[in-house]
Design a protein around this motif. Structure first.
Motif, short mmCIF file in Angstrom:
data_model
loop_
_atom_site.label_atom_id
_atom_site.label_comp_id
_atom_site.label_asym_id
_atom_site.label_seq_id
_atom_site.Cartn_x
_atom_site.Cartn_y
_atom_site.Cartn_z
N ASP A 55 63.50 33.35 82.86
CA ASP A 55 64.68 32.48 82.93
C ASP A 55 65.78 33.15 82.12
N THR A 56 66.84 33.58 82.79
CA THR A 56 67.90 34.36 82.14
C THR A 56 69.02 33.51 81.55
N HIS A 57 68.90 32.18 81.64
CA HIS A 57 69.95 31.32 81.09
C HIS A 57 69.41 29.90 80.98
N ILE A 58 69.03 29.52 79.76
CA ILE A 58 68.52 28.16 79.57
C ILE A 58 69.00 27.62 78.23
N HIS A 59 69.50 26.39 78.27
CA HIS A 59 69.97 25.72 77.06
C HIS A 59 68.87 24.87 76.43
N GLY A 60 68.04 24.29 77.27
CA GLY A 60 66.99 23.43 76.73
C GLY A 60 66.12 22.86 77.83
N VAL A 61 65.00 22.30 77.41
CA VAL A 61 64.06 21.69 78.32
C VAL A 61 63.08 20.86 77.50
N ALA A 62 62.49 19.87 78.12
CA ALA A 62 61.44 19.05 77.50
C ALA A 62 61.92 18.35 76.22
N GLY A 63 63.18 17.94 76.24
CA GLY A 63 63.73 17.22 75.09
C GLY A 63 64.15 18.11 73.93
N ASP A 65 66.48 21.63 72.61
CA ASP A 65 67.68 22.38 72.96
C ASP A 65 67.83 23.55 71.99
N VAL A 66 68.33 24.68 72.51
CA VAL A 66 68.58 25.84 71.66
C VAL A 66 69.48 25.45 70.49
N MET A 67 70.47 24.61 70.76
CA MET A 67 71.42 24.21 69.73
C MET A 67 70.81 23.31 68.65
N ASP A 68 69.58 22.84 68.87
CA ASP A 68 68.90 22.11 67.78
C ASP A 68 68.75 23.03 66.58
N GLY A 69 68.64 24.32 66.83
CA GLY A 69 68.59 25.31 65.75
C GLY A 69 67.32 25.24 64.93
N THR A 70 66.21 24.83 65.54
CA THR A 70 64.95 24.73 64.79
C THR A 70 63.84 25.51 65.50
N HIS A 71 62.87 25.91 64.71
CA HIS A 71 61.69 26.56 65.27
C HIS A 71 60.97 25.60 66.21
N ASP A 72 60.87 24.35 65.83
CA ASP A 72 60.17 23.36 66.65
C ASP A 72 60.81 23.24 68.04
N ALA A 73 62.13 23.25 68.10
CA ALA A 73 62.81 23.14 69.39
C ALA A 73 62.49 24.34 70.28
N LEU A 74 62.59 25.54 69.72
CA LEU A 74 62.29 26.74 70.51
C LEU A 74 60.82 26.79 70.89
N ALA A 91 67.35 32.32 75.42
CA ALA A 91 67.84 31.09 74.80
C ALA A 91 69.36 31.16 74.72
N THR A 92 70.04 30.19 75.33
CA THR A 92 71.48 30.23 75.49
C THR A 92 72.15 29.08 74.74
N THR A 93 73.15 29.41 73.92
CA THR A 93 73.89 28.38 73.18
C THR A 93 75.00 27.81 74.05
N VAL A 94 75.62 26.77 73.54
CA VAL A 94 76.78 26.17 74.19
C VAL A 94 77.95 26.25 73.23
N GLU A 102 75.69 29.73 64.77
CA GLU A 102 75.02 30.71 63.90
C GLU A 102 73.61 30.26 63.54
N ARG A 103 73.43 28.98 63.26
CA ARG A 103 72.10 28.45 62.93
C ARG A 103 71.15 28.61 64.12
N ALA A 104 71.63 28.31 65.32
CA ALA A 104 70.81 28.45 66.51
C ALA A 104 70.44 29.91 66.75
N LEU A 105 71.41 30.80 66.64
CA LEU A 105 71.16 32.22 66.86
C LEU A 105 70.22 32.80 65.81
N ALA A 106 70.33 32.35 64.59
CA ALA A 106 69.41 32.81 63.52
C ALA A 106 67.98 32.39 63.85
#
Length: 110
Positions: A55-63, A65-74, A91-94, A102-106
């Motif tokens: 998947d070359t472009h995804i923001h989130g799935v299964a509740g 999101d990349v922007m959650d910025g947490t290990h648990d989310a990823l 993993a794609t930010t918005v 920056e938190r999400a990318l880290a």
């Protein structure tokens, strides 16, 4: 462990589909070979074997999101996607606050 053979309904290869196929699996779990089954092998199971999707472009799935910025989310995203045939994803930010991105990318980097 000796290599084993799995008789499947279909296998997708770089050359296209092989119906009624045999996959030879090595001791390490890698697919060593694929081929059409001979008629003496009986009926195949109903499985379809194909390479994992990317998947070359995804923001989130299964509740999650990349922007959650947490290990648990990823991790939630990874587990869900792997159960649905996706072997890798980007993993794609918005658009958002600079510090949130920056938190999400880290987290993706880590």
């Amino acid at each position: 462990m000796v290599s084993k053979h799995i008789h499947v309904g279909r296998i997708f290869t770089e050359s296209g589909w092989i119906d009624n196929a045999i996959a030879t699996i090595g001791a390490n779990g890698n697919i060593l070979a694929v081929s059409a089954a001979d008629n003496g092998r009986g009926a195949p199971n109903d499985l379809t074997l194909m390479p994992a999707l990317i998947d070359t472009h995804i923001h989130g799935v299964a509740g999650a999101d990349v922007m959650d910025g947490t290990h648990d989310a990823l991790n939630t995203m990874s587990r869900y996607l792997s159960q649905h045939g996706v072997g890798a994803f980007l993993a794609t930010t918005v658009t958002g606050e600079h510090h949130d991105i920056e938190r999400a990318l880290a987290q993706v980097r880590d």
